[in-house]
Design a protein around this motif. Structure first.
Motif, PDB file in Angstrom:
ATOM      1  N   ALA A 151      -1.451  -0.625  -5.556  1.00  0.00           N
ATOM      2  CA  ALA A 151      -0.920  -0.079  -4.306  1.00  0.00           C
ATOM      3  C   ALA A 151      -2.026   0.463  -3.418  1.00  0.00           C
ATOM      4  O   ALA A 151      -2.035   0.245  -2.194  1.00  0.00           O
ATOM      5  N   THR A 199       5.050   2.611 -10.741  1.00  0.00           N
ATOM      6  CA  THR A 199       4.221   2.233  -9.599  1.00  0.00           C
ATOM      7  C   THR A 199       2.792   2.052 -10.067  1.00  0.00           C
ATOM      8  O   THR A 199       2.256   2.899 -10.790  1.00  0.00           O
ATOM      9  N   VAL A 239       5.034   3.288   2.771  1.00  0.00           N
ATOM     10  CA  VAL A 239       4.545   3.813   1.491  1.00  0.00           C
ATOM     11  C   VAL A 239       5.566   3.570   0.389  1.00  0.00           C
ATOM     12  O   VAL A 239       5.212   3.226  -0.748  1.00  0.00           O
ATOM     13  N   LEU A 272      -0.407  11.048   4.478  1.00  0.00           N
ATOM     14  CA  LEU A 272       0.378   9.933   3.957  1.00  0.00           C
ATOM     15  C   LEU A 272      -0.271   9.367   2.697  1.00  0.00           C
ATOM     16  O   LEU A 272       0.404   9.009   1.736  1.00  0.00           O
ATOM     17  N   ARG A 273      -1.586   9.268   2.687  1.00  0.00           N
ATOM     18  CA  ARG A 273      -2.305   8.781   1.515  1.00  0.00           C
ATOM     19  C   ARG A 273      -2.154   9.751   0.346  1.00  0.00           C
ATOM     20  O   ARG A 273      -2.007   9.326  -0.808  1.00  0.00           O
ATOM     21  N   ALA A 289       5.137  -4.349   2.620  1.00  0.00           N
ATOM     22  CA  ALA A 289       4.451  -3.114   3.013  1.00  0.00           C
ATOM     23  C   ALA A 289       3.291  -3.411   3.956  1.00  0.00           C
ATOM     24  O   ALA A 289       3.037  -2.649   4.904  1.00  0.00           O
ATOM     25  N   LEU A 316       1.194   9.187  -1.247  1.00  0.00           N
ATOM     26  CA  LEU A 316       1.225   8.013  -2.114  1.00  0.00           C
ATOM     27  C   LEU A 316       0.541   8.295  -3.442  1.00  0.00           C
ATOM     28  O   LEU A 316       1.059   7.928  -4.503  1.00  0.00           O
ATOM     29  N   LEU A 365      -3.312  -0.536   0.349  1.00  0.00           N
ATOM     30  CA  LEU A 365      -3.429   0.501   1.369  1.00  0.00           C
ATOM     31  C   LEU A 365      -4.849   0.558   1.922  1.00  0.00           C
ATOM     32  O   LEU A 365      -5.055   0.738   3.130  1.00  0.00           O
ATOM     33  N   LEU A 374       2.847  -1.576   7.496  1.00  0.00           N
ATOM     34  CA  LEU A 374       1.738  -0.625   7.599  1.00  0.00           C
ATOM     35  C   LEU A 374       0.609  -1.154   8.480  1.00  0.00           C
ATOM     36  O   LEU A 374      -0.135  -0.366   9.067  1.00  0.00           O
ATOM     37  N   ASP A 433       6.443   5.520   8.636  1.00  0.00           N
ATOM     38  CA  ASP A 433       5.257   5.435   7.780  1.00  0.00           C
ATOM     39  C   ASP A 433       5.639   5.599   6.311  1.00  0.00           C
ATOM     40  O   ASP A 433       5.089   4.933   5.431  1.00  0.00           O
ATOM     41  N   LEU A 434       6.602   6.480   6.055  1.00  0.00           N
ATOM     42  CA  LEU A 434       7.072   6.676   4.681  1.00  0.00           C
ATOM     43  C   LEU A 434       7.768   5.426   4.142  1.00  0.00           C
ATOM     44  O   LEU A 434       7.717   5.152   2.947  1.00  0.00           O
ATOM     45  N   LEU A 446       5.243   0.128  -0.761  1.00  0.00           N
ATOM     46  CA  LEU A 446       4.057   0.009  -1.613  1.00  0.00           C
ATOM     47  C   LEU A 446       4.349   0.472  -3.029  1.00  0.00           C
ATOM     48  O   LEU A 446       3.811  -0.072  -3.991  1.00  0.00           O
TER      49      LEU A 446
END
Length: 456
Positions: free
Chosen positions: A159, A154, A370, A174-175, A414, A178, A163, A418, A366-367, A373
Motif C-alpha cells: 500500500a 492490509t 486511503v 493522511l499518510r 486507489a 494510513l 502511495l 489519489l 482523500d479518505l 489502498l
C-alpha cells in the motif's frame, strides 16, 4: 473542511482528529514511507517472478525449491523453505509491527485517546466488514468458511509503495492515518492468527518461552545502562534470546510470528520511561527499527512473497474457474469493497459519536482513496490463506489468485482517485509555498493553522 459539522474556529483545534501530528512525527513517518516504498516495489517484483515461474515450463523447479526442506528435525524445525519464509522471516516483519505499535501508543502522537480512537476504530471496521462479506459467500461450505480472516489484512509495504508512487503531495496527516491503520490492522491480524488458527497448544514450551522473553525484556529495558551505545550487544545477546523465544513459541504450536510481536512490545520506546510525548529521548525501539526495517522490507517480506505468490492457475480455464469460486468472490469482494466500506463507515460513525472533526488538511474524498489502498491484502492475506487451507488444495490456490487479483484491483482503483487528489495538492503547493523559520520547521507545525483548502 468536508464534514457537515460546524467547523471549529481558526484557533480551536480541540475537536480535530486524525491530525497532522508534530513535525518530528511527520519526518519519522516520511522516513518509514520511503523505506516501505522500496520494499513494496521489491515485494511486487518477487511476486511477479513467482507467478511467471510457477506458470512456465519450469514450474516443477519452482515448487521443488519452495518445498525443499532444511533444518533440525528433533526440534520440529525441519521445514520447507516456504514455511521458513512464512514462520521465520515474517517474524522480523511482525517484530517491526510490535515496535511501531508501541512507538505510536507510548511516545507517538497517537498516545492521545482522542487521536487514536478514529484510526483504531477504522481498522476494526476494516476487519469486521470483509470477514462478514466473505462469510456470506462461503456460509454454505464448511470447508471454505474457515478462510474468513483472509480479506481482513492490509499489506503496509504494498500500500505504501502505491502511495509513494502516486501520492507524493498528499497531506502528511493522511499518510499517518494510513500507516497507523495498517499497523493496527496487522495487530488484529496476528491476534486472529494466534486465537483462531492455533489448533493445539503445548503449554510447556509456551511457559518456557516466558523465561528468555523476560530476560530479553529486562536487558532491553536497561540496554543503555548495561551496554551503553555498543551495537554488538544487540546482536550477541538480545538476538540469540529472541531466537530462543521464537523456537519455543514455534514448538508450542502457536504461529511463530506471534513471537515477533511479543519481542517488539518488550523493547523500550524512550530512554526515560517516566516521561512521555514525541519529544522524549531516542530509545532502543528506534535503533532496532532503523536496523531491522531494511532487512524486513528489502529481504524478509519479498522472499515470503516469492514463495507464497507462486500458484499454477492452469491457463484461461483455470483462471475462469478460480474467479467464479465462492472463496475467490468472498476475498475479492471483502478486500475491494468490504475494506473501504468498513473503514469509511466506522470513521464516519466514530466522528459523529465523539463529535470530532477530520483534520482540515484533507477531505473525505482523500479518505476514500486511503480506504481503497487498505484493500491491498497481499502479505498477511497470503499468510492467512496458507493457514486456512491445506497446501496444494483447490481452495488454497483460489485464495492466492483472489488475494493477488484483489490487491491489483484495489491498487488500480486507489491510484486513479489519489492521482487526481495528488494533482490538486500539488497545484496548491505551487501556488502558495509554506514558510519555514530558521530552525527549518514549517510554520504550520508551530501555529497549527491550516484551512480546508490546504493553505496557511
Amino acid at each position: 473542511m468536508s464534514s457537515h459539522d460546524p467547523a471549529p474556529g481558526p484557533e480551536d483545534h480541540s475537536h480535530d482528529t486524525l491530525g497532522r501530528g508534530s513535525y518530528r512525527e511527520v519526518l519519522r513517518v516520511a522516513e518509514i514511507l520511503r523505506k516501505e516504498t522500496v520494499g513494496g516495489m521489491l515485494l511486487v517484483v518477487a511476486a511477479l517472478v513467482a507467478i511467471v515461474w510457477a506458470n512456465s515450463r519450469f514450474a516443477e523447479s519452482y515448487f521443488a525449491l519452495r518445498d525443499y526442506e532444511v533444518g533440525y528435525e528433533p526440534w520440529h524445525l525441519r521445514l520447507s523453505l516456504g514455511t521458513w519464509a512464512a514462520d521465520g522471516l515474517l517474524a522480523i516483519f511482525f517484530f517491526l509491527v510490535g515496535l511501531e505499535l508501541k512507538r505510536e501508543f507510548v511516545a507517538g502522537d497517537l498516545r492521545q485517546f482522542s487521536k487514536a480512537i478514529v484510526p483504531v476504530a477504522a481498522a476494526a471496521g476494516g476487519v469486521i466488514v470483509p470477514a462478514l462479506l466473505y462469510t456470506v459467500f462461503n456460509a454454505s461450505n464448511p470447508e471454505t468458511a474457515g478462510g474468513w480472516a483472509i480479506p481482513t489484512a492490509t499489506d503496509i509495504a504494498f500500500a505504501v509503495a502505491v502511495l509513494g508512487i502516486i501520492g507524493s503531495h498528499l497531506p502528511p496527516a493522511l499518510r499517518l492515518f494510513l500507516l497507523t491503520l495498517a499497523v493496527v490492522d496487522d495487530l488484529m491480524a496476528i491476534t486472529i492468527i494466534a486465537v483462531f488458527y492455533t489448533e493445539e497448544v503445548a503449554f510447556t514450551p509456551l511457559l518456557l518461552a516466558l523465561v528468555p522473553l523476560g530476560v530479553f525484556t529486562f536487558l532491553a529495558q536497561r540496554y543503555s545502562r548495561f551496554f551503553g551505545l555498543h551495537a554488538w550487544a544487540a546482536w550477541v545477546i538480545l538476538l540469540p534470546l529472541g531466537l530462543v523465544v521464537w523456537v519455543l513459541v514455534h514448538e508450542a504450536g502457536v504461529h511463530a510470528t506471534v513471537a515477533g510481536v511479543l519481542l517488539g512490545f518488550s523493547v523500550p520506546v524512550k530512554q526515560d520511561q517516566a516521561s512521555g510525548g514525541p519529544e522524549a529521548g531516542r530509545g532502543l525501539a528506534e535503533e532496532f527499527e532503523h536496523r531491522f526495517r531494511p532487512i524486513s522490507a528489502g529481504f524478509a517480506v519479498p522472499v515470503f512473497a516469492f514463495f507464497s505468490a507462486g500458484v499454477a492457475v492452469g491457463g484461461w480455464e483455470g483462471i475462469t474457474a478460480a474467479m467464479t469460486a465462492p472463496v475467490t468472490l468472498g476475498i475479492v469482494v471483502g478486500l475491494v469493497l468490504g475494506k473501504p466500506i468498513g473503514i469509511l463507515g466506522t470513521t464516519w460513525l466514530t466522528t459523529k459519536i465523539t463529535r470530532r472533526h477530520l483534520d482540515p488538511s484533507f477531505e473525505w474524498i482523500d479518505l476514500v482513496g486511503v480506504a481503497l489502498l487498505a484493500g491491498i491484502g497481499f502479505t498477511v492475506s497470503l499468510l492467512v490463506a496458507e493457514l486456512s487451507f491445506a497446501p496444494g488444495s483447490s481452495a488454497a490456490d483460489q485464495a492466492k489468485v483472489a488475494v493477488l487479483s484483489a490487491s491489483v484491483l484495489a491498487s488500480l482503483l486507489a491510484s486513479v482517485l489519489l492521482r487526481v487528489r495528488n494533482r490538486r495538492y500539488r497545484e496548491i503547493e505551487e501556488l502558495e509555498s509554506v514558510d519555514a523559520d530558521r530552525d527549518g520547521v514549517p510554520d504550520v507545525y508551530e501555529k497549527g493553522e491550516v484551512r480546508g483548502d490546504g493553505r496557511t
